[in-house]
Design a protein around this motif. Structure first.
Motif, PDB file in Angstrom:
ATOM      1  N   THR A 197       0.662  -1.331   0.012  1.00  0.00           N
ATOM      2  CA  THR A 197      -0.019  -0.209   0.004  1.00  0.00           C
ATOM      3  C   THR A 197       0.959   1.347  -0.080  1.00  0.00           C
ATOM      4  N   ASN A 210      -9.394  -3.375  -0.662  1.00  0.00           N
ATOM      5  CA  ASN A 210      -9.356  -5.015  -0.526  1.00  0.00           C
ATOM      6  C   ASN A 210     -10.293  -5.649  -0.731  1.00  0.00           C
ATOM      7  N   ARG A 264      -8.395  -1.366   7.628  1.00  0.00           N
ATOM      8  CA  ARG A 264      -8.481   0.279   7.704  1.00  0.00           C
ATOM      9  C   ARG A 264      -7.724   1.028   8.374  1.00  0.00           C
ATOM     10  N   LEU A 269      -6.459   1.510   4.765  1.00  0.00           N
ATOM     11  CA  LEU A 269      -7.110   0.925   3.442  1.00  0.00           C
ATOM     12  C   LEU A 269      -8.205   1.787   3.475  1.00  0.00           C
ATOM     13  N   THR A 272     -13.173  -2.205   2.204  1.00  0.00           N
ATOM     14  CA  THR A 272     -13.127  -3.753   2.222  1.00  0.00           C
ATOM     15  C   THR A 272     -14.491  -4.204   1.397  1.00  0.00           C
TER      16      THR A 272
END
Length: 336
Positions: A197, A210, A264, A269, A272
């Motif tokens: 990432t 993701n 996250r 992130l 999801t």
């Protein structure tokens, strides 16, 4: 509530429409509308699909059309893909013209006049030049972005080095990707996405998604479908994990989902993407997500039994930690 049209703000949990293909389980006719209503009512604002996912685009388009009085188009984001139209490499077409045609077809199926995010689907199946070249897919997608027909351009695929190579090339070109969708690389068995990432961010990628926190149904009581690419030893280890969870009064799918949702805060992130078919699955996913948020805020402690079981699961999966299978497979290459 309307979603931002000037910035992509996906919900932390996104609705994976691949499950609507019927590839995992047969789909009852009333499930999609109920699942989409539950998702939108619960704050999920992003729906991911693809022409490759059987009738997923049609089913999702019909379901959202049915709900348009409650949830107009301005209240959610649609994300679809181009380039992959069948199982083997010969079923791919990354040409600029096919890309333009494919997005127009997806708009008709999804009953919309714009799509928020369009991704090149499974980029590892084609030559690099077919993605980034003068007659490649990205040329078509950035053209559609300039015309206002799509808002964000990205790539999806399994091998992270391939995704990174494309992202870095586009960054150097001065036309960075907006979105990377990685699947099966942040879950109980494989957490490689967390290492990649920062590299994607350095390459100008704004949003990291993701997908498949259950590792394509590897981590569920029923076990993976027959076509799953994991080898026999990993399948057996996943089965042991599921049994271990059950023996301790826990559910392997819930544990796997919660592990992925923690990504996250672990490595920034954005969302999801989890495959959802039924209202009950949406409720389970939202419940697991809320539990994670409560634990992260300190308002709820992680039960000791969960910590213990997760440690034992980690030990069972240790021989296969960050193992990635070949993609495309020999079968997908049309060699067997």
């Amino acid at each position: 509530m309307n979603v931002s049209q000037t910035e992509f703000k996906p919900s932390e949990l996104s609705f994976g429409g691949g499950a609507l293909s019927g590839a995992y389980d047969p789909i009852a006719e009333h499930w999609p509308v109920e699942a989409c209503r539950e998702a939108l009512s619960s704050g999920i604002n992003t729906f991911d699909t693809s022409p490759y996912y059987g009738r997923s685009e049609y089913i999702l388009g019909e379901a959202l059309e049915h709900l348009k009085d409650e949830f107009p188009r301005s209240t959610y984001y649609l994300e679809t893909k181009i380039g992959r139209y069948g199982y083997t490499t010969k079923d791919f077409d990354y040409s600029t013209q096919r890309t333009l045609d494919s997005v127009a077809e997806s708009m008709r199926r999804l009953k919309t006049d714009y799509i928020d995010v369009v991704l090149c689907h499974d980029v590892e199946f084609v030559d690099f030049d077919q993605v980034v070249g003068d007659n490649g897919a990205l040329k078509g997608l950035f053209q559609l972005k300039a015309e206002g027909k799509i808002n964000y351009v990205g790539c999806s695929g399994y091998p992270l080095p391939v995704l990174l190579k494309i992202a870095q090339h586009q960054h150097e070109k001065g036309q960075p990707l907006d979105v990377i969708l990685s699947y099966s690389h942040y879950n109980l068995q494989n957490t490689s996405l967390s290492d990649y990432t920062p590299l994607f961010r350095q390459a100008g990628v704004r949003y990291i998604l993701n997908a498949s926190p259950l590792n394509m149904a590897l981590f569920r009581d029923a076990g993976p479908p027959d076509w799953h690419p994991a080898h026999a030893e990993l399948r057996q280890a996943a089965h042991q994990c599921a049994q271990l969870a059950k023996d301790n009064g826990l559910n392997i799918s819930t544990l796997a989902s919660m592990f992925a949702f923690r990504g996250r805060s672990t490595f920034q992130l954005d969302s999801t993407v989890i495959g959802l078919e039924r209202k009950e699955e949406v409720q389970q996913a939202i419940s697991a997500w809320k539990k994670v948020k409560a634990q992260e805020s300190g308002s709820e402690l992680v039960p000791a039994i969960e910590i213990k079981v997760l440690d034992q699961i980690d030990a069972l999966l240790k021989p296969y930690k960050n193992y990635s299978w070949q993609s495309p497979s020999q079968k997908e290459l049309g060699l067997v």
